[in-house]
Design a protein around this motif. Structure first.
Motif, short mmCIF file in Angstrom:
data_model
loop_
_atom_site.label_atom_id
_atom_site.label_comp_id
_atom_site.label_asym_id
_atom_site.label_seq_id
_atom_site.Cartn_x
_atom_site.Cartn_y
_atom_site.Cartn_z
N PHE A 163 39.92 40.05 57.51
CA PHE A 163 40.46 40.74 56.34
C PHE A 163 40.72 39.76 55.20
CE2 PHE A 163 44.15 42.02 53.80
CZ PHE A 163 43.71 43.25 53.33
N THR A 164 41.31 38.62 55.53
CA THR A 164 41.62 37.63 54.50
C THR A 164 40.36 37.10 53.85
OG1 THR A 164 43.60 36.99 55.77
CG2 THR A 164 42.86 35.48 54.04
N LEU A 165 39.34 36.82 54.66
CA LEU A 165 38.07 36.34 54.10
C LEU A 165 37.40 37.41 53.25
CD1 LEU A 165 36.56 34.35 57.11
CD2 LEU A 165 37.42 33.42 54.96
N LEU A 166 37.47 38.66 53.68
CA LEU A 166 36.87 39.75 52.90
C LEU A 166 37.55 39.90 51.55
CD1 LEU A 166 36.25 42.48 55.65
CD2 LEU A 166 34.53 41.15 54.40
N VAL A 167 38.86 39.75 51.52
CA VAL A 167 39.58 39.80 50.24
C VAL A 167 39.08 38.69 49.32
CG1 VAL A 167 41.82 39.45 49.13
CG2 VAL A 167 41.64 40.92 51.14
N GLY A 168 38.92 37.50 49.88
CA GLY A 168 38.42 36.39 49.09
C GLY A 168 37.04 36.66 48.52
N PHE A 169 36.14 37.16 49.35
CA PHE A 169 34.79 37.45 48.87
C PHE A 169 34.77 38.60 47.87
CE2 PHE A 169 33.50 35.35 52.94
CZ PHE A 169 32.75 34.34 52.36
N TYR A 170 35.67 39.57 48.06
CA TYR A 170 35.71 40.72 47.16
C TYR A 170 36.06 40.30 45.73
CZ TYR A 170 37.25 45.12 45.08
OH TYR A 170 37.41 46.21 44.24
N PHE A 171 36.98 39.35 45.59
CA PHE A 171 37.43 38.95 44.26
C PHE A 171 36.63 37.78 43.69
CE2 PHE A 171 41.26 41.22 45.68
CZ PHE A 171 41.49 42.00 44.55
N THR A 172 35.61 37.33 44.39
CA THR A 172 34.86 36.17 43.92
C THR A 172 34.21 36.43 42.56
OG1 THR A 172 34.40 35.41 46.17
CG2 THR A 172 32.95 34.61 44.43
N ARG A 173 33.53 37.57 42.43
CA ARG A 173 32.83 37.85 41.16
C ARG A 173 33.81 37.95 40.00
NH1 ARG A 173 28.49 42.65 40.86
NH2 ARG A 173 27.47 41.15 42.25
N MET A 225 48.50 40.72 35.78
CA MET A 225 49.19 40.99 37.04
C MET A 225 50.52 41.71 36.83
SD MET A 225 47.55 40.26 39.71
CE MET A 225 46.08 39.37 40.23
N PRO A 226 50.81 42.74 37.64
CA PRO A 226 52.11 43.42 37.56
C PRO A 226 53.19 42.59 38.24
CG PRO A 226 50.79 44.38 39.30
CD PRO A 226 49.90 43.37 38.61
N TRP A 227 54.44 42.89 37.90
CA TRP A 227 55.57 42.09 38.39
C TRP A 227 55.69 42.11 39.90
CZ3 TRP A 227 59.37 44.34 41.28
CH2 TRP A 227 59.46 45.74 41.24
N TRP A 228 55.44 43.27 40.52
CA TRP A 228 55.65 43.37 41.97
C TRP A 228 54.65 42.54 42.75
CZ3 TRP A 228 51.26 45.35 44.12
CH2 TRP A 228 50.44 46.16 43.31
N LEU A 229 53.45 42.36 42.19
CA LEU A 229 52.45 41.55 42.88
C LEU A 229 52.71 40.06 42.68
CD1 LEU A 229 49.91 41.34 44.56
CD2 LEU A 229 48.55 41.63 42.48
N LEU A 230 52.98 39.66 41.45
CA LEU A 230 53.19 38.23 41.22
C LEU A 230 54.51 37.76 41.83
CD1 LEU A 230 55.32 37.44 38.61
CD2 LEU A 230 53.57 38.75 37.41
N GLY A 231 55.54 38.63 41.82
CA GLY A 231 56.81 38.25 42.44
C GLY A 231 56.70 38.11 43.94
N GLY A 241 39.87 32.28 43.48
CA GLY A 241 40.85 31.92 42.47
C GLY A 241 42.20 32.57 42.73
N LEU A 242 42.97 32.72 41.64
CA LEU A 242 44.32 33.27 41.79
C LEU A 242 44.28 34.74 42.20
CD1 LEU A 242 47.25 32.33 41.56
CD2 LEU A 242 47.27 33.20 39.21
N TRP A 243 43.20 35.44 41.87
CA TRP A 243 43.08 36.84 42.29
C TRP A 243 43.21 36.95 43.81
CZ3 TRP A 243 43.33 41.26 39.84
CH2 TRP A 243 43.01 41.34 38.48
N GLY A 244 42.34 36.25 44.52
CA GLY A 244 42.36 36.34 45.97
C GLY A 244 43.62 35.80 46.58
N VAL A 245 44.15 34.72 46.00
CA VAL A 245 45.37 34.10 46.53
C VAL A 245 46.54 35.08 46.45
CG1 VAL A 245 47.08 32.29 46.13
CG2 VAL A 245 44.64 31.74 46.07
N MET A 246 46.70 35.74 45.31
CA MET A 246 47.85 36.63 45.14
C MET A 246 47.73 37.89 45.99
SD MET A 246 48.70 36.17 41.08
CE MET A 246 50.12 37.23 41.13
N VAL A 247 46.54 38.43 46.10
CA VAL A 247 46.37 39.64 46.92
C VAL A 247 46.59 39.32 48.39
CG1 VAL A 247 44.72 41.39 47.68
CG2 VAL A 247 44.85 40.77 45.26
#
Length: 328
Positions: A26-36, A52-58, A186-192
């Motif tokens: 799951f973690t790897l799939l999230v990373g690949f999903y946000f790559t583009r 980014m919304p507050w609830w996700l970044l917090g 990037g930060l997309w995959g890291v935060m999700v």
């Protein structure tokens, strides 16, 4: 008395391996999903397009602030210094409260990609170059090497107990896995993934605390056994605020002394690094939709970090003090 060492062996079942593999996939799939999306431009990669919304970044801030070593460290503080031992890091509350109210909006307003870029804008000339060079060397070598060292050691010990891996193998596996999904997304995959990992970790911590209470026989039994094992020091162990107490029978040290508590709340919090909310906290605030989301995200982090997150670990720490007296 020399603290005792308990050897615990974990035996994984087929279902354990199944859920572990699901987590990694799951973690790897999230990373690949946000790559583009992350590789569209540099702003997408480093600040998630500032959307980014507050609830996700917090939540990402809270997840990033603890790793494999954190539950172990806090449980260890409980056993050796009581609940009040957490003032070692609870003393940082003023930093994050002030960060939310004074710095969160300013970080988002700065419009930079990293906190290092802010140094370039804020200062000029040769002194600015020296400052950036010092920050780069300090955080890259002594600071991050120490932090990564104790985090990786904790992780290696856990994997060594569960998977029977040696420390080097454990570090290499986790390094490759984490580097892969972080670097490509990037930060997309890291935060999700942070968001998912936070609720997974907290859910498991809550379940462990419930199991600990039920296994021992309830909180009342835990308190009774603490009194039987540690004598007069047991009341100090369950006190949020410290006061000098007799030596616990199993240790040749005090619980958290009042003098150390005063040092924590009087000096440590304002002399530590990142009092302005820099580093990974700033990176999340730079990704916020606007100043309001930056403020709310930092405020949510402060509440969850201090008020919600530690209590399951505290219960487990008290349970460990009962189940493994004198653990070292």
């Amino acid at each position: 008395m020399v603290p005792r060492i308990y050897h615990i062996v974990a035996n994984l079942t087929v279902w354990d391996w199944f859920f572990i593999l699901i987590y990694f996939l799951f973690t790897l799939l999230v990373g690949f999903y946000f790559t583009r999306r992350a590789t569209t431009n540099i702003a997408q990669y480093f600040t998630s397009g500032r959307g980014m919304p507050w609830w996700l970044l917090g939540t990402s801030m809270v997840a990033t602030s603890f790793a494999a070593d954190t539950p172990l460290a806090i449980s260890g503080l409980i056993v050796k210094q009581g609940i009040a031992g957490n003032w070692y890091w609870w003393c940082m509350v003023p930093i994050h409260v002030m960060g939310a109210y004074f710095f969160a909006r300013l970080w988002q307003r700065a419009g930079v990609l990293t906190d290092t870029e802010l140094v370039k804008i804020r200062y000029s000339g040769k002194p600015a170059k020296i400052l950036r060079g010092f920050r780069a060397l300090y955080f890259s070598l002594p600071y991050n090497c120490l932090v990564m060292g104790w985090v990786n050691l904790a992780m290696a010990n856990i994997l060594g107990m569960t998977f029977k891996f040696n420390k080097l193998t454990s570090v290499l596996i986790c390094f490759f896995f984490t580097m892969t999904y972080s670097a490509i997304s990037g930060l997309w995959g890291v935060m999700v993934t942070d968001f998912f990992q936070f609720f997974l970790a907290m859910g498991m911590a809550i379940l462990l605390s419930i199991y600990t209470i039920n296994h021992i026989g309830g909180m009342g039994v835990i308190l009774e056994r603490l009194a039987a094992i540690y004598g007069g020091a047991s009341k100090t162990m369950i006190s949020i605020f410290p006061h000098d107490s007799p030596l616990p029978p199993l240790y040749n040290q005090l619980l958290l002394p009042t003098s150390l508590f005063l040092l924590y709340i009087g000096m440590v919090w304002w002399t530590t690094g990142n009092t302005d909310g820099g580093a990974y906290l700033a990176q999340r605030m730079l990704s916020a939709k606007n100043e309001k989301h930056s403020f709310l995200g930092y405020l949510w982090f402060s509440i969850a970090h201090y008020s919600l997150r530690p209590w399951p670990w505290i219960i487990v720490g008290l349970g460990a003090a009962v189940m493994f007296p004198g653990i070292g």
